[in-house]
Design a protein around this motif. Structure first.
Motif, mmCIF file in Angstrom:
data_model
loop_
_atom_site.group_PDB
_atom_site.id
_atom_site.type_symbol
_atom_site.label_atom_id
_atom_site.label_comp_id
_atom_site.label_asym_id
_atom_site.label_seq_id
_atom_site.Cartn_x
_atom_site.Cartn_y
_atom_site.Cartn_z
ATOM 1 N N LEU C 34 0.866 -1.174 0.000
ATOM 2 C CA LEU C 34 0.000 0.000 0.000
ATOM 3 C C LEU C 34 0.902 1.222 0.000
ATOM 4 C CD1 LEU C 34 -3.022 0.622 0.211
ATOM 5 C CD2 LEU C 34 -2.785 0.595 2.685
ATOM 6 N N VAL C 35 0.861 1.979 -1.081
ATOM 7 C CA VAL C 35 1.730 3.158 -1.121
ATOM 8 C C VAL C 35 0.917 4.406 -1.414
ATOM 9 C CG1 VAL C 35 3.809 1.913 -1.813
ATOM 10 C CG2 VAL C 35 2.257 2.803 -3.564
ATOM 11 N N GLY C 36 1.510 5.505 -1.129
ATOM 12 C CA GLY C 36 0.826 6.777 -1.351
ATOM 13 C C GLY C 36 1.494 7.844 -0.516
ATOM 14 N N ASP C 193 11.125 0.124 -3.187
ATOM 15 C CA ASP C 193 11.960 -1.076 -3.263
ATOM 16 C C ASP C 193 11.313 -2.252 -2.582
ATOM 17 O OD1 ASP C 193 14.026 -0.402 -4.748
ATOM 18 O OD2 ASP C 193 15.557 -0.433 -3.132
ATOM 19 N N ASP C 194 10.806 -1.991 -1.387
ATOM 20 C CA ASP C 194 10.186 -3.043 -0.591
ATOM 21 C C ASP C 194 9.043 -3.683 -1.372
ATOM 22 O OD1 ASP C 194 11.877 -2.465 1.404
ATOM 23 O OD2 ASP C 194 10.406 -1.486 2.726
ATOM 24 N N VAL C 195 8.252 -2.835 -1.969
ATOM 25 C CA VAL C 195 7.088 -3.332 -2.706
ATOM 26 C C VAL C 195 7.546 -4.121 -3.925
ATOM 27 C CG1 VAL C 195 4.981 -2.661 -3.871
ATOM 28 C CG2 VAL C 195 5.842 -1.289 -1.977
ATOM 29 N N GLU C 196 8.467 -3.509 -4.616
ATOM 30 C CA GLU C 196 8.937 -4.107 -5.857
ATOM 31 C C GLU C 196 9.439 -5.513 -5.628
ATOM 32 O OE1 GLU C 196 11.792 -1.639 -7.742
ATOM 33 O OE2 GLU C 196 11.221 -2.397 -9.728
ATOM 34 N N SER C 197 10.153 -5.695 -4.522
ATOM 35 C CA SER C 197 10.811 -6.974 -4.333
ATOM 36 C C SER C 197 9.889 -8.069 -3.811
ATOM 37 C CB SER C 197 12.019 -6.803 -3.409
ATOM 38 O OG SER C 197 11.654 -6.045 -2.288
ATOM 39 N N ILE C 198 8.798 -7.723 -3.140
ATOM 40 C CA ILE C 198 7.999 -8.829 -2.595
ATOM 41 C C ILE C 198 6.520 -8.821 -2.977
ATOM 42 C CG2 ILE C 198 9.473 -9.379 -0.605
ATOM 43 C CD1 ILE C 198 7.554 -7.650 1.089
ATOM 44 N N CYS C 199 5.964 -7.689 -3.301
ATOM 45 C CA CYS C 199 4.508 -7.637 -3.437
ATOM 46 C C CYS C 199 4.048 -8.158 -4.783
ATOM 47 C CB CYS C 199 4.004 -6.218 -3.262
ATOM 48 S SG CYS C 199 4.285 -5.646 -1.610
ATOM 49 N N ASN C 200 2.939 -8.903 -4.723
ATOM 50 C CA ASN C 200 2.358 -9.322 -5.985
ATOM 51 C C ASN C 200 1.150 -8.465 -6.336
ATOM 52 O OD1 ASN C 200 0.506 -10.234 -4.182
ATOM 53 N ND2 ASN C 200 1.140 -12.385 -4.355
ATOM 54 N N ARG C 201 0.837 -7.538 -5.404
ATOM 55 C CA ARG C 201 -0.263 -6.618 -5.711
ATOM 56 C C ARG C 201 0.098 -5.263 -5.122
ATOM 57 N NH1 ARG C 201 -6.504 -7.688 -4.015
ATOM 58 N NH2 ARG C 201 -7.341 -5.678 -4.722
ATOM 59 N N LEU C 202 -0.194 -4.228 -5.859
ATOM 60 C CA LEU C 202 0.183 -2.884 -5.434
ATOM 61 C C LEU C 202 -1.058 -1.999 -5.450
ATOM 62 C CD1 LEU C 202 2.412 -0.742 -4.890
ATOM 63 C CD2 LEU C 202 2.521 -0.416 -7.366
ATOM 64 N N ILE C 203 -1.236 -1.310 -4.331
ATOM 65 C CA ILE C 203 -2.344 -0.344 -4.299
ATOM 66 C C ILE C 203 -1.755 1.034 -4.061
ATOM 67 C CG2 ILE C 203 -4.425 0.370 -3.056
ATOM 68 C CD1 ILE C 203 -4.868 -2.591 -2.386
ATOM 69 N N GLY C 214 -3.258 -3.190 -8.825
ATOM 70 C CA GLY C 214 -2.860 -4.227 -9.760
ATOM 71 C C GLY C 214 -1.473 -4.719 -9.430
ATOM 72 N N THR C 215 -0.854 -5.453 -10.352
ATOM 73 C CA THR C 215 0.489 -5.934 -10.056
ATOM 74 C C THR C 215 1.469 -4.810 -10.327
ATOM 75 O OG1 THR C 215 0.813 -6.706 -12.292
ATOM 76 C CG2 THR C 215 -0.102 -8.296 -10.716
ATOM 77 N N PRO C 216 2.631 -4.868 -9.674
ATOM 78 C CA PRO C 216 3.642 -3.836 -9.920
ATOM 79 C C PRO C 216 4.098 -3.833 -11.372
ATOM 80 C CG PRO C 216 4.164 -5.082 -7.937
ATOM 81 C CD PRO C 216 2.993 -5.749 -8.570
ATOM 82 N N THR C 217 4.215 -4.999 -11.960
ATOM 83 C CA THR C 217 4.714 -5.068 -13.341
ATOM 84 C C THR C 217 3.782 -4.351 -14.291
ATOM 85 O OG1 THR C 217 4.211 -7.377 -12.864
ATOM 86 C CG2 THR C 217 6.345 -6.924 -13.875
ATOM 87 N N GLU C 218 2.493 -4.553 -14.072
ATOM 88 C CA GLU C 218 1.507 -3.874 -14.913
ATOM 89 C C GLU C 218 1.685 -2.359 -14.862
ATOM 90 O OE1 GLU C 218 -2.872 -4.801 -14.635
ATOM 91 O OE2 GLU C 218 -1.982 -6.695 -13.968
ATOM 92 N N LEU C 219 1.925 -1.902 -13.635
ATOM 93 C CA LEU C 219 2.095 -0.469 -13.450
ATOM 94 C C LEU C 219 3.312 0.025 -14.231
ATOM 95 C CD1 LEU C 219 0.924 1.994 -11.982
ATOM 96 C CD2 LEU C 219 2.614 1.593 -10.189
ATOM 97 N N VAL C 220 4.386 -0.769 -14.146
ATOM 98 C CA VAL C 220 5.597 -0.400 -14.873
ATOM 99 C C VAL C 220 5.307 -0.393 -16.376
ATOM 100 C CG1 VAL C 220 7.979 -1.059 -15.386
ATOM 101 C CG2 VAL C 220 7.085 -1.302 -13.048
ATOM 102 N N GLN C 221 4.562 -1.399 -16.764
ATOM 103 C CA GLN C 221 4.199 -1.512 -18.174
ATOM 104 C C GLN C 221 3.517 -0.242 -18.671
ATOM 105 O OE1 GLN C 221 4.423 -5.521 -18.927
ATOM 106 N NE2 GLN C 221 5.797 -4.058 -19.856
ATOM 107 N N THR C 275 11.416 2.189 -13.984
ATOM 108 C CA THR C 275 11.428 1.379 -12.761
ATOM 109 C C THR C 275 10.064 1.567 -12.094
ATOM 110 O OG1 THR C 275 12.166 3.195 -11.414
ATOM 111 C CG2 THR C 275 13.881 1.813 -12.400
ATOM 112 N N LEU C 276 9.842 0.830 -11.008
ATOM 113 C CA LEU C 276 8.560 0.953 -10.309
ATOM 114 C C LEU C 276 8.407 2.361 -9.723
ATOM 115 C CD1 LEU C 276 5.983 -0.475 -9.525
ATOM 116 C CD2 LEU C 276 7.086 -1.222 -7.426
ATOM 117 N N GLU C 277 9.549 2.886 -9.340
ATOM 118 C CA GLU C 277 9.482 4.221 -8.757
ATOM 119 C C GLU C 277 9.013 5.238 -9.804
ATOM 120 O OE1 GLU C 277 12.101 6.104 -5.331
ATOM 121 O OE2 GLU C 277 13.117 6.187 -7.277
#
Ligand SMILES: Nc1ncnc2c1ncn2[C@@H]1O[C@H](COP(=O)(O)OP(=O)(O)OP(=O)(O)O)[C@@H](O)[C@H]1O
Ligand SMILES: [Mg+2]
Ligand SMILES: [Zn+2]
Lengths: 240, 717, 289
Positions: C34-36, C193-203, C214-221, C275-277
């Motif tokens: 959960l980020v924001g 970083d924390d999210v990127e390395s372990i989370c399979n879902r990002l809000i 959704g997933t972090p990868t999707e967001l990067v996409q 990157t995710l950031e």
């Protein structure tokens, strides 16, 4: 079963503090002072070890004792404790259950102080007067300890749940009502001190010889006990 | 400096943002108002229903304010001082400001808050008083009550709690200490320890505050040094750099003025306590043993010349005593008042030495040989009390009250002539009316000072003296000139009660039943006195009645009013009875036999004659209940246990017992005698007893001989 | 375990809404980041989830039960680390954990559970130390340890890695992902970083609404073609054209290297893989996808 362990921890946390030791010290000094200075001549002419004197002794000491109970409650609702609640209330324990445990812990820790008061007074009576018929003190203890003890326990929780700040105001309340004769009627006379004072103004020999208290007084004590328990019960259930 | 002021101002503003503070102010003011009615809930029942004037209610309001305010503000101090600790902002604040500076700032802002509260309270009290009590608001009295009783009490609470808080670093411990000190103040009967409410229960409307001010001020001085000392101790022990109490002390102690202040202030407190100047614990009044009287020396005359300095509370005396004795040298003792310093002692005009008997208020003087010896003692100073609540005498700005027990005229412990002649003079400011014993022979005025010369022949050496701004009223009853001295403040009130009528009734009754008044050539003086000494008193031909008697006020409950009135009249009748029994005929004390029993009995008879049997019976039933009460007392039943008690306790128990014997048992025995002989006959034999022993003394035996009764016959069952 | 959040809104004391109509569906297994930005409403959402505060509107159900009527059901399965918490200072680490374990009513061998938690949080050396004497990071670890007691099915941790040293941080995020297969783990953080390395879902949240779920990868996409670098020499002025945000600014001997995120990038810039950031910044900039 595990809740018993919680209770054990709570008691330990209460009695291993320096303020608890200090309470014991103050209350012991007070016990000695009241017995040796104020009641050495006996309460209103009764023997220093009469149930009347013992009642007066308890009425005086109990007001400071109630302050100790209130201080314990103030600590329960202190900012420091409140911060731990975040963790505690994530455990599967209801608030009422939790405060019940807290209340019992305070009750037991305070009872320990009471025990010290009682043992000290008994010891004093034995050493100074060779008096050991402690059975006569049972009724005074019931009438003069239970109501104010339960009220301070119940009121402490009840008011603490509503607002800690108001809890602080109970300290002057107990001190002033207990130590200063305001001529308060029935229920407001939390420690029974005003009653003892007034009761003897209507001279009556029978009253002195037997330990008889007026019906109204006994009623007010009963009501206070019930009120204390109710407040405690309601206090446990109030949602913060 | 500017910064500091701003800092304090900010802190005060911050205080007012706390809801708690508003509640605190409100509560304190509420109790100030409740305190206005404190008279009617005071421990002294006699004072209840006293007419509530500005002076009477001012102290009540200050006392109640102090009683509640001290705990409330003590608590607030803790809340304020440990706020940062509780909220975890201590480090934050400490990074910006030296923490002890913050403590001082907080204490100062609290004190400002207290002052604000008191001023606001005073305004509210002013409004309540003028609207509800409808009495004049005497600012001076309020300033004193609030400034010297109320404000210091709270100040001490704040200083003491913050001191203890700094020492213990724990709020619970500080609050408990406050509770302990509060307990001490409320239960102690040592006036020095009453730091919260002070010992005075009420101010006198009659004599104002001066008679008690020195006690209150001295108490305040003592606690100023203690509370500042504790605060300094706190600053010494304040935890530094997260160290323990000991290491912190070493660090703090490097600022040399802190340990110096601690030692200085606490030593000062000790000094103040041990050198208490107002109480004389060696007073003869506290001694149970009878003093030894040198029977070989006879006192014939006293010539006291006294000058009072009411504004300073002092007096100066030159007293000449004339003694008769055998030729040989004799050593006699005089009871003094230890507050009065002896400046010279002369025997037959020659200076001579004297010596205090250790631990007493008595001096020993050697009288030279010769059959008539003149002793001149010169002394000056302030009267000391045996105990704050046992006021035997005071000299103050607008009232002087000196009973013989105060020994303002030193009492020689010798035999006395049948009639000792007193020829005296008192000098005091002209605005005060002097009421000496005996009769006034001359009044001289000079430079605003009046000298009153008076003369008296007495057996019992009862030398009281009273002065105030009295208004005088004179009337005649049965050939006696009655002089009534009352305060202008109460005059209207008293005469509304038709006092003259009752005095006439009482005097006529005694004259008729017992016999003619002994001092027909002298006026009978009835004098209003202050409430600092409760009840009444009779000394030679002067009777005093405390200001609250007759001076009552009732909102409702008329039966109560009636009852109070009977009690007040009975008191007056009792004191007047002493003019017959006590002054006219001295009653040799042989417990329970004394003038008190006779005075009680006679006043009861008067009540019966004036108000009927029902009233007199009700009043006399009080004697019975107090006897029964005494008999029920543990130490009465177990006298052998008394020896285990401390001396003051023993004295107290002995006094209580003696009082019951004199004031209750004896009157009851007289009632019993009356029953045996019949009222008529019993009163006749009392009348004979009076006539036969006029100007002499009468003993218990003589009473039995006259009435043909025995001790056993009148002993109560 | 399944948690359904429907139309959840929250306003503290009737003021502005800090959470607005949140809808979420969380199902085991899940490791949710959960980020924001500060004040986005992350903590508020979490406190609602552990039923420490009541919602203004909306509903949360746990396995079909209404959360606020069945708190016990949830709490028996919960491990929670608040963002801002206190501990009983005067107890030792072991005692405190024992205290909490007792409150939780551990079914299994309590000693073992506690030892396990101590071991996993690397507090062995401090087990008999009073909490008062611990460092900030050590206290944080005690907080995590108590949340781990009983191996809960629902594990909600609010900024757990705050104050931990890099080594510990890595250890902990791995700890969270361990046996996540039968759990829901919700973790709020400011460290992408924390999210990127372990989370399979990002809000991603801001202003009380969900910007991305959704997933972090999707967001990067979604951020591909929106990230670029531009290198400027000397103290030369930036080009003012375009709309973008500067993610980083690196000064080198040859000039300054800017990393830019945005829809309208300057022409002189060179596109790179995001990157995710970068993706997070882009997401915030766009106000959600
Ligand atoms: N007890 C409260 N009373 C009133 N408003 C609050 C309270 N707690 C939080 N808020 C407000 O709610 C909003 C969301 O706060 P919340 O703590 O959920 O943010 P967050 O996302 O956890 O932020 P952070 O990253 O700083 O922890 C903030 O604007 C905050 O001001
Ligand atoms: Mg947060
Ligand atoms: Zn008398």
């Amino acid at each position: 079963m595990t809740k018993l362990n919680v209770l054990r921890y709570e008691i330990r946390r209460l009695i291993s503090t320096k303020q608890y030791l200090y309470s014991l010290l103050i209350i012991s000094l007070l016990t000695y002072d009241v017995l040796n200075r104020l009641l050495i001549g006996g309460f209103k002419g009764t023997a220093p070890f009469s149930p009347w004197s013992y009642s007066e002794f308890l009425a005086l000491v109990i007001s400071v004792f109630s302050v100790i109970v209130i201080l314990m409650w103030i600590n329960v609702f202190s900012e420091k404790e409140q911060k731990v609640r975040g963790i505690i209330f994530s455990a599967p324990i209801t608030q009422s259950r939790y405060y019940l445990i807290k209340g019992i812990a305070i009750g037991l820790a305070a009872s320990l102080i009471l025990l010290v008061i009682i043992i000290l007074s008994f010891g004093y009576y034995y050493l100074v007067y060779g008096f050991s018929d402690y059975g006569t003190f049972i009724m005074p203890m019931v009438y003069f300890i239970c109501p104010s003890f339960l009220i301070s326990l119940g009121l402490g929780l009840f008011i603490g749940k509503i607002n800690v700040k108001i809890l602080y105001l109970l300290i002057p309340l107990f001190l002033v009502i207990g130590l200063f004769n305001l001529g308060l009627p029935g229920l407001l006379d939390l420690t029974g001190g005003s009653y003892l004072f007034d009761h003897f103004n209507y001279l009556n020999l029978e009253v002195i010889e037997k330990y008889t208290l007026t019906k109204e007084f006994l009623c007010s004590r009963m009501i206070l006990i019930v009120l204390g328990l109710c407040l405690f019960g309601i206090g446990c259930r109030i949602k913060q | 400096m500017r910064d500091r002021v701003e800092l304090i101002w900010n802190e005060v503003k911050l205080l007012f943002k706390l809801k708690m503070v508003i509640v605190l102010i409100l509560l304190t003011i509420i109790f100030m108002i409740i305190g206005l009615g404190a008279v009617n809930s005071s421990d002294n029942y006699a004072l209840h229903n006293m007419r509530q004037t500005s002076r009477i209610i001012a102290l009540g309001s200050a006392r109640y304010g102090a009683l509640f305010g001290s705990v409330l503000f003590g608590m607030m101090t803790i809340i304020l001082l440990n706020r940062d600790q509780r909220k975890g902002s201590k480090d934050l604040i400490e990074a910006n400001l030296e923490y002890y500076q913050l403590i001082i700032v907080r204490i100062i802002s609290l004190i400002l808050l207290v002052i604000g509260t008191i001023l606001l309270g005073m305004l509210v009290v002013f409004i309540v008083q003028t609207w509800i009590y409808q009495t004049v608001f005497e600012l001076r009295i309020y300033l004193f009550s609030y400034g010297v009783v109320f404000f210091p009490a709270i100040l001490f609470a704040i200083l003491l709690t913050s001191g203890v808080y700094l020492i213990t670093d724990n709020s619970d411990m500080s609050l408990l200490s406050l509770a302990g000190l509060y307990f001490l103040s409320l239960t102690s009967n040592n006036y020095l320890l009453n730091w919260v409410q002070t010992h005075a229960l009420l101010y006198s409307d009659f004599a104002s505050i001066r008679p008690v001010t020195s006690f209150i001020l001295y108490n305040r001085l003592f606690w100023v040094s203690i509370s500042l000392g504790v605060l300094a101790l706190g600053l010494l022990f304040k935890r530094r750099y997260q160290r323990g109490i000991y290491e912190s002390m070493l660090i703090n102690g490097q600022k040399l003025f802190i340990p110096l202040a601690v030692v200085g202030l606490l030593c000062l407190a000790l000094l103040i306590y041990s050198h208490e100047p107002l109480i004389n614990s060696a007073d003869s009044a506290l001694n149970i043993e009878e003093p030894v009287i040198n029977e070989r020396v006879i006192l014939t005359k006293i010539l006291p010349d006294i000058t009072f300095y009411p504004d300073k509370g002092e007096m100066k005396a030159v007293v000449n005593y004339i003694f008769c004795k055998e030729l040989a040298e004799e050593r006699i003792e005089l009871i003094t008042n230890t507050g009065l310093q002896i400046t010279s002692v002369k025997v037959n005009g020659l200076p001579t030495g004297f010596e205090y008997l250790k631990g007493t208020d008595r001096i020993q003087v050697d009288l030279a040989d010769g059959e008539q010896v003149e002793l001149e003692v010169t002394y000056e100073g302030r009267i000391k009390y045996p105990h704050v609540s046992t006021v035997a005498g005071y000299i103050s700005e607008n009232s002087i009250y000196l009973l013989e027990q105060s020994h303002w005229i030193f009492e020689p412990l010798t035999a006395r002539d049948e009639q000792v002649e007193i020829i005296g003079a008192v000098t005091l400011p002209a605005e005060l009316t002097a009421v000496p014993v005996g009769e006034i022979t001359a009044i001289k005025e000079e430079a605003g000072q009046k000298t009153w010369e008076y003369m008296l022949k007495t057996r019992s050496l009862e030398l009281g003296f009273f002065a105030a701004e009295y208004t005088q009223k004179i009337f005649n009853v049965a050939g006696i000139e009655v002089q009534l001295f009352t305060s202008p403040r109460h005059e209207a009130y008293l005469f509304q009660k038709d006092l003259e009528h009752y005095i006439t009734g009482i005097v006529e009754y005694y004259t008729q039943v017992i016999g003619e008044y002994a001092f027909l050539d002298q006026p009978l003086k009835i004098v209003e006195s202050s409430l600092y000494k409760t009840g009444g008193h009779s000394t030679a031909n002067v009777i005093t009645i405390a200001e609250y008697v007759f001076n009552r006020e009732f909102t409702n409950s008329t039966s109560m009013e009636e009852w109070r009135f009977y009690q007040d009249i009975e008191l007056l009748a009792h004191e007047i009875a002493h003019q017959w029994w006590g002054s006219g005929v001295e009653v040799t004390v042989n417990t329970p036999w004394s003038s008190e029993g006779l005075a009680c009995y006679m006043s009861n008879k008067y009540m019966e004659a004036e108000f009927g049997e029902e009233v007199s019976f009700m009043l006399s039933s009080y004697w019975e209940s107090s006897v029964r009460l005494m008999q029920g007392k543990y130490y009465y039943q177990h006298p052998n246990q008394v020896g285990l008690l401390k001396k003051d306790m023993q004295t107290q128990i002995a006094t209580e017992k003696l009082k019951t014997e004199l004031y209750s048992i004896m009157p009851l025995q007289l009632l019993k005698a009356e029953k045996i002989l019949g009222k008529e006959q019993f009163l006749q034999s009392l009348a004979r007893l009076y006539k036969q022993n006029l100007f002499q003394s009468v003993s218990y035996q003589e009473f039995f001989a006259e009435t043909n009764l025995t001790k056993e016959a009148i002993t109560l069952d | 375990m399944e948690i359904k959040i429907t139309n959840l809104s929250k306003a503290y004391r009737g003021k502005n809404y800090v959470l607005k109509e949140i809808n979420l569906d969380l199902k085991t297994p899940a490791l949710i980041g959960l980020v924001g930005p500060n004040g986005a409403g992350k903590t508020t959402l979490m406190r609602l989830l552990v039923s420490q505060i009541l919602p203004s509107q909306g509903e949360i159900t746990v396995d079909g039960y209404n959360l606020f009527k069945n708190q016990h059901y949830l709490k028996e399965r919960l491990g929670y680390l608040p963002q801002d918490f206190g501990l009983y200072d005067e107890l030792t680490v072991e005692q405190f954990l024992d205290y909490i374990a007792c409150l939780k009513g551990s079914k299994a061998n309590r000693k073992k559970v506690i030892n396990d938690a101590i071991g996993r949080t690397n507090l062995d050396g401090k087990r008999r130390a009073r909490i008062k004497t611990l460092s900030g990071g050590q206290k944080q670890r005690v907080g995590i340890a108590q949340a781990m007691l009983n191996d809960p099915e629902l594990f909600i941790v609010d900024e757990p890695t705050v104050g931990l040293d890099p080594e510990e941080r890595i250890k902990f995020r791995n700890l969270f992902s361990e046996n996540a297969s039968n759990k829901i783990v919700i973790l709020s953080t400011h460290i992408i970083d924390d999210v990127e390395s372990i989370c399979n879902r990002l809000i991603v949240m801001d202003h009380g609404i969900i910007l991305y779920d959704g997933t972090p990868t999707e967001l990067v996409q979604k951020t591909v073609n929106h990230v670029a670098v531009v290198e400027l020499t000397g103290a030369e002025q930036m080009i003012t054209e375009g709309q973008y945000r500067v993610v980083s600014r690196l000064v080198s001997p040859t000039g300054v290297r800017y990393r830019l995120v945005g829809d309208d990038l300057p022409r002189s810039s060179k596109l790179i893989t995001p990157t995710l950031e970068d993706a997070y910044v882009y997401c915030m900039m766009k106000g959600g996808f």
